[in-house]
Motif scaffolding. Structure first.
Motif, PDB file in Angstrom:
ATOM      1  N   MET A  37      15.989  61.011  59.757  1.00  0.00           N
ATOM      2  CA  MET A  37      14.595  61.163  60.426  1.00  0.00           C
ATOM      3  C   MET A  37      14.809  61.320  61.878  1.00  0.00           C
ATOM      4  N   TYR A  38      13.770  61.509  62.741  1.00  0.00           N
ATOM      5  CA  TYR A  38      13.742  61.874  64.165  1.00  0.00           C
ATOM      6  C   TYR A  38      14.058  60.575  64.653  1.00  0.00           C
ATOM      7  N   SER A  39      14.830  60.521  65.955  1.00  0.00           N
ATOM      8  CA  SER A  39      15.232  59.560  66.720  1.00  0.00           C
ATOM      9  C   SER A  39      15.605  60.103  68.154  1.00  0.00           C
ATOM     10  N   LEU A 159      14.330  76.171  81.670  1.00  0.00           N
ATOM     11  CA  LEU A 159      14.131  75.198  82.859  1.00  0.00           C
ATOM     12  C   LEU A 159      12.788  74.519  82.979  1.00  0.00           C
ATOM     13  N   GLN A 160      13.155  73.176  83.405  1.00  0.00           N
ATOM     14  CA  GLN A 160      11.781  72.372  83.516  1.00  0.00           C
ATOM     15  C   GLN A 160      12.063  71.602  84.780  1.00  0.00           C
ATOM     16  N   ASP A 161      10.704  71.942  85.519  1.00  0.00           N
ATOM     17  CA  ASP A 161      10.456  71.382  86.832  1.00  0.00           C
ATOM     18  C   ASP A 161       9.993  69.833  86.555  1.00  0.00           C
ATOM     19  N   ASP A 179      11.096  79.283  65.531  1.00  0.00           N
ATOM     20  CA  ASP A 179       9.648  79.437  65.590  1.00  0.00           C
ATOM     21  C   ASP A 179       8.706  78.718  66.318  1.00  0.00           C
ATOM     22  N   TRP A 180       9.289  78.924  67.650  1.00  0.00           N
ATOM     23  CA  TRP A 180       8.240  78.521  68.809  1.00  0.00           C
ATOM     24  C   TRP A 180       8.286  79.577  69.796  1.00  0.00           C
ATOM     25  N   SER A 181       7.459  79.673  70.725  1.00  0.00           N
ATOM     26  CA  SER A 181       7.190  80.814  71.743  1.00  0.00           C
ATOM     27  C   SER A 181       7.202  80.379  72.978  1.00  0.00           C
ATOM     28  N   GLU A 192       2.915  67.932  75.639  1.00  0.00           N
ATOM     29  CA  GLU A 192       2.183  68.988  75.197  1.00  0.00           C
ATOM     30  C   GLU A 192       2.901  70.097  74.334  1.00  0.00           C
ATOM     31  N   TRP A 193       4.451  70.440  74.738  1.00  0.00           N
ATOM     32  CA  TRP A 193       5.065  71.376  74.146  1.00  0.00           C
ATOM     33  C   TRP A 193       5.337  70.644  72.852  1.00  0.00           C
ATOM     34  N   HIS A 194       5.466  69.446  72.714  1.00  0.00           N
ATOM     35  CA  HIS A 194       6.003  68.791  71.674  1.00  0.00           C
ATOM     36  C   HIS A 194       4.941  68.267  70.411  1.00  0.00           C
ATOM     37  N   ALA A 195       3.529  68.799  70.929  1.00  0.00           N
ATOM     38  CA  ALA A 195       2.534  68.456  70.080  1.00  0.00           C
ATOM     39  C   ALA A 195       2.759  68.657  68.578  1.00  0.00           C
ATOM     40  N   VAL A 205       9.128  58.328  70.188  1.00  0.00           N
ATOM     41  CA  VAL A 205      10.372  59.206  70.251  1.00  0.00           C
ATOM     42  C   VAL A 205      10.244  59.774  71.557  1.00  0.00           C
ATOM     43  N   PHE A 206       8.937  60.701  71.748  1.00  0.00           N
ATOM     44  CA  PHE A 206       8.731  61.472  72.940  1.00  0.00           C
ATOM     45  C   PHE A 206       8.620  60.751  74.144  1.00  0.00           C
ATOM     46  N   ASP A 207       7.991  59.347  73.902  1.00  0.00           N
ATOM     47  CA  ASP A 207       7.941  58.584  75.147  1.00  0.00           C
ATOM     48  C   ASP A 207       9.131  58.022  75.862  1.00  0.00           C
ATOM     49  N   ARG A 223      23.702  65.444  75.220  1.00  0.00           N
ATOM     50  CA  ARG A 223      23.524  66.428  74.239  1.00  0.00           C
ATOM     51  C   ARG A 223      22.776  65.691  73.180  1.00  0.00           C
ATOM     52  N   ARG A 224      22.140  66.572  72.097  1.00  0.00           N
ATOM     53  CA  ARG A 224      21.757  66.228  70.915  1.00  0.00           C
ATOM     54  C   ARG A 224      21.584  67.371  70.184  1.00  0.00           C
ATOM     55  N   PHE A 225      21.507  66.948  68.819  1.00  0.00           N
ATOM     56  CA  PHE A 225      21.382  68.286  67.728  1.00  0.00           C
ATOM     57  C   PHE A 225      19.893  68.325  67.294  1.00  0.00           C
ATOM     58  N   ASN A 226      19.709  69.300  67.044  1.00  0.00           N
ATOM     59  CA  ASN A 226      18.202  69.464  66.068  1.00  0.00           C
ATOM     60  C   ASN A 226      18.716  70.675  64.981  1.00  0.00           C
ATOM     61  N   TRP A 227      18.035  70.474  63.831  1.00  0.00           N
ATOM     62  CA  TRP A 227      18.223  71.376  62.918  1.00  0.00           C
ATOM     63  C   TRP A 227      17.343  71.955  62.127  1.00  0.00           C
ATOM     64  N   ALA A 280      17.853  71.773  83.272  1.00  0.00           N
ATOM     65  CA  ALA A 280      18.259  72.771  82.531  1.00  0.00           C
ATOM     66  C   ALA A 280      18.354  72.465  80.872  1.00  0.00           C
ATOM     67  N   PHE A 281      17.931  73.169  80.038  1.00  0.00           N
ATOM     68  CA  PHE A 281      18.119  72.771  78.673  1.00  0.00           C
ATOM     69  C   PHE A 281      18.587  73.987  77.767  1.00  0.00           C
ATOM     70  N   PRO A 282      19.840  73.963  77.682  1.00  0.00           N
ATOM     71  CA  PRO A 282      20.435  75.207  76.900  1.00  0.00           C
ATOM     72  C   PRO A 282      20.364  74.849  75.301  1.00  0.00           C
ATOM     73  N   THR A 316       7.988  70.427  55.659  1.00  0.00           N
ATOM     74  CA  THR A 316       6.748  71.506  55.834  1.00  0.00           C
ATOM     75  C   THR A 316       6.971  71.938  57.371  1.00  0.00           C
ATOM     76  N   TYR A 317       6.980  70.988  58.292  1.00  0.00           N
ATOM     77  CA  TYR A 317       7.108  71.432  59.765  1.00  0.00           C
ATOM     78  C   TYR A 317       8.386  72.345  59.804  1.00  0.00           C
ATOM     79  N   LYS A 318       9.678  72.131  59.263  1.00  0.00           N
ATOM     80  CA  LYS A 318      10.594  72.974  59.210  1.00  0.00           C
ATOM     81  C   LYS A 318      10.559  74.084  58.502  1.00  0.00           C
ATOM     82  N   GLY A 319       9.432  74.527  57.611  1.00  0.00           N
ATOM     83  CA  GLY A 319       9.177  75.700  57.163  1.00  0.00           C
ATOM     84  C   GLY A 319       9.906  75.782  55.678  1.00  0.00           C
TER      85      GLY A 319
HETATM   86  C1  HEM Z   1      10.719  70.275  69.030  1.00  0.00           C
HETATM   87  C2  HEM Z   1      11.341  71.826  73.392  1.00  0.00           C
HETATM   88  C3  HEM Z   1      13.733  67.904  74.659  1.00  0.00           C
HETATM   89  C4  HEM Z   1      13.143  66.031  70.456  1.00  0.00           C
HETATM   90  C5  HEM Z   1      10.627  71.175  69.953  1.00  0.00           C
HETATM   91  C6  HEM Z   1       9.873  72.218  70.085  1.00  0.00           C
HETATM   92  C7  HEM Z   1      10.241  72.818  71.442  1.00  0.00           C
HETATM   93  C8  HEM Z   1      10.850  71.743  72.119  1.00  0.00           C
HETATM   94  C9  HEM Z   1       9.581  74.052  72.096  1.00  0.00           C
HETATM   95  C10 HEM Z   1       9.236  73.095  69.006  1.00  0.00           C
HETATM   96  C11 HEM Z   1       7.847  72.480  69.006  1.00  0.00           C
HETATM   97  C12 HEM Z   1       6.929  73.384  68.232  1.00  0.00           C
HETATM   98  O1  HEM Z   1       6.943  73.355  66.837  1.00  0.00           O
HETATM   99  O2  HEM Z   1       6.093  74.317  68.833  1.00  0.00           O
HETATM  100  C13 HEM Z   1      12.247  70.902  74.064  1.00  0.00           C
HETATM  101  C14 HEM Z   1      12.512  70.911  75.562  1.00  0.00           C
HETATM  102  C15 HEM Z   1      13.019  70.037  75.898  1.00  0.00           C
HETATM  103  C16 HEM Z   1      13.206  69.185  74.529  1.00  0.00           C
HETATM  104  C17 HEM Z   1      12.142  72.302  76.449  1.00  0.00           C
HETATM  105  C18 HEM Z   1      13.830  69.724  77.143  1.00  0.00           C
HETATM  106  C19 HEM Z   1      13.325  69.001  78.137  1.00  0.00           C
HETATM  107  C20 HEM Z   1      13.808  67.091  73.669  1.00  0.00           C
HETATM  108  C21 HEM Z   1      14.320  65.818  73.619  1.00  0.00           C
HETATM  109  C22 HEM Z   1      14.132  65.133  72.192  1.00  0.00           C
HETATM  110  C23 HEM Z   1      13.408  66.348  71.681  1.00  0.00           C
HETATM  111  C24 HEM Z   1      15.075  65.283  74.844  1.00  0.00           C
HETATM  112  C25 HEM Z   1      14.740  63.869  71.984  1.00  0.00           C
HETATM  113  C26 HEM Z   1      14.035  63.325  70.965  1.00  0.00           C
HETATM  114  C27 HEM Z   1      12.270  66.917  69.238  1.00  0.00           C
HETATM  115  C28 HEM Z   1      11.960  66.680  68.035  1.00  0.00           C
HETATM  116  C29 HEM Z   1      11.770  68.184  67.762  1.00  0.00           C
HETATM  117  C30 HEM Z   1      11.297  69.088  68.814  1.00  0.00           C
HETATM  118  C31 HEM Z   1      12.516  65.916  67.144  1.00  0.00           C
HETATM  119  C32 HEM Z   1      11.436  68.608  66.095  1.00  0.00           C
HETATM  120  C33 HEM Z   1      12.304  69.464  65.670  1.00  0.00           C
HETATM  121  C34 HEM Z   1      12.505  70.033  64.194  1.00  0.00           C
HETATM  122  O3  HEM Z   1      11.969  69.252  63.274  1.00  0.00           O
HETATM  123  O4  HEM Z   1      12.898  70.958  64.094  1.00  0.00           O
HETATM  124  N1  HEM Z   1      11.360  70.671  71.300  1.00  0.00           N
HETATM  125  N2  HEM Z   1      12.513  69.900  73.761  1.00  0.00           N
HETATM  126  N3  HEM Z   1      13.160  67.352  72.429  1.00  0.00           N
HETATM  127  N4  HEM Z   1      11.816  68.326  69.916  1.00  0.00           N
HETATM  128 FE1  HEM Z   1      12.045  68.951  71.723  1.00  0.00          FE
END
Ligand code: HEM
Length: 344
Positions: A37-39, A159-161, A179-181, A192-195, A205-207, A223-227, A280-282, A316-319
């Motif tokens: 689950m997200y954290s 890059l985030q200001d 799948d994001w642009s 907004e971008w996490h909407a 989580v986002f707050d 660092r963190r993982f996403n998948w 910076a967000f690699p 569903t979100y992950k497709g």
């Molecule tokens: C998803 C950008 C940092 C958690 C996303 C998405 C973008 C994004 C573009 C896809 C949203 C969509 O569906 O259109 C960024 C950027 C970050 C950042 C630029 C740098 C500041 C973080 C951090 C977290 C986070 C620090 C920590 C909790 C998530 C989660 C998702 C997500 C949980 C959904 C991923 C999934 O289920 O595949 N992020 N993010 N993000 N982000 Fe971030």
């Protein structure tokens, strides 16, 4: 040596991408538990075990040369994958410095950086680049500093200001995205971008993540993982090209799933930059086929349980909600029900 790289593999079309046995062993399997689950899963980005993807600040692996070729191909078709608002140029220089210094320090056999005041000399042997330029003078590079260096570094970069207690995505190189642009998101703030993400907003989580990031210090990256899941080893799963790759998801079968279904893992790192105060967000993408993943019995068991039990909103979100039954069916063959231990 330069033979450490695959030179001809492709991430589209005929998909000749493959992982060597070594790459499979070091694949960053992202699940510390049998469910997901997200954290706010962030930890200090400190050097990890030799050979692991955390050994160095940036991981350069066997796919380097081929991934850089794939990036150039995507950019030729769609230059808007790389954008930088005018006030982000300084952050671009910060990023260029971070990557060049890290690469030259961690991989001296492939990269070197020599400085004489602001006169810098960069050598990138795998890509055959030899560049003299003046640091902070854009006219001395063939393109802007962010574009210049991210054409030479695996993974996407944004890059985030930072202003008004928020982060604003205002520059990026995005060709290997899930799948994001960038063109759609550029100029947006953190929430907004996490909407589009389900559940995580309500969970706070986002707050909490934003609050943490606003305090991020230079020299203390995290660092963190996403998948997610991708059918075929496609790096560019962009909304712009959805008509090209989306339909492929409907052609998965019991017979081809092992080869074609890939777990897609993003190793995301966050760095405060020294001059611009930007972040910076690699986002480094690793792909591994199910067939290769199940060669590690503990991964196979755990992946089966995670995929089977993931809440519908996330699948569903992950497709992959449509293909979940096929995936669970395939993976269940490798799950003997044995208990697993926490951690990787
Ligand atoms: C998803 C950008 C940092 C958690 C996303 C998405 C973008 C994004 C573009 C896809 C949203 C969509 O569906 O259109 C960024 C950027 C970050 C950042 C630029 C740098 C500041 C973080 C951090 C977290 C986070 C620090 C920590 C909790 C998530 C989660 C998702 C997500 C949980 C959904 C991923 C999934 O289920 O595949 N992020 N993010 N993000 N982000 Fe971030």
């Amino acid at each position: 040596s330069l033979d450490d790289f695959f030179h001809d593999e492709t991430f589209f079309g005929d998909y000749t991408f493959k992982n060597s046995p070594r790459a499979i062993k070091r694949f960053p399997f992202p699940f510390p538990e049998d469910d997901y689950m997200y954290s706010v899963n962030m930890e200090p980005h400190v050097p990890g075990r030799p050979g692991s993807v955390f050994e160095h600040t940036f991981d350069v692996d066997e796919h380097y040369v081929a991934e850089m070729r794939d990036r150039a191909r995507v950019l030729r078709d769609d230059p808007l994958r790389c954008q930088s608002l005018p006030h982000m140029t300084l952050a671009g220089w910060d990023l260029l410095e971070l990557i060049m210094e890290s690469f030259a320090r961690d991989y001296p056999q492939w990269f070197s950086l020599t400085k004489n005041g602001n006169q810098w000399h960069w050598i990138n042997r795998p890509l055959n680049i030899d560049q003299k330029f003046t640091f902070l003078d854009e006219s001395t590079l063939p393109c802007g500093p962010m574009e210049y260096i991210t054409r030479q570094a695996q993974g996407d970069f944004t890059l985030q200001d930072q202003r008004n207690d928020n982060l604003w995505i205002e520059a990026g190189m995005v060709t290997t995205q899930a799948d994001w642009s960038l063109d759609f998101d550029i100029g947006m703030s953190f929430h907004e971008w996490h909407a589009p993400v389900p559940k995580a907003h309500e969970m706070g989580v986002f707050d909490r993540a934003l609050k943490f990031l606003l305090q991020l210090q230079h020299g203390a990256p995290v660092r963190r993982f996403n998948w997610t899941m991708t059918v075929d080893p496609l790096l560019d799963t962009s909304p712009e090209n959805y008509p090209k790759w989306g339909p492929g998801k409907t052609t998965l079968t019991k017979e081809n799933i092992g080869q074609r279904q890939h777990l897609r893992v993003e190793l995301q790192t966050l760095f405060r930059l020294p001059r611009s105060n930007a972040i910076a967000f690699p986002i480094r993408c690793y792909l591994c086929s199910f067939e290769d993943l199940v060669t590690q019995p503990k991964w196979a068991r755990r992946l089966h349980r995670v995929v089977r039990d993931l809440p519908d909103e996330l699948a569903t979100y992950k497709g992959f909600i449509r293909n979940r039954p096929l995936m669970v069916d395939y993976l269940s063959q490798f799950d003997d029900g044995a208990p697993t231990s926490p951690g990787w």
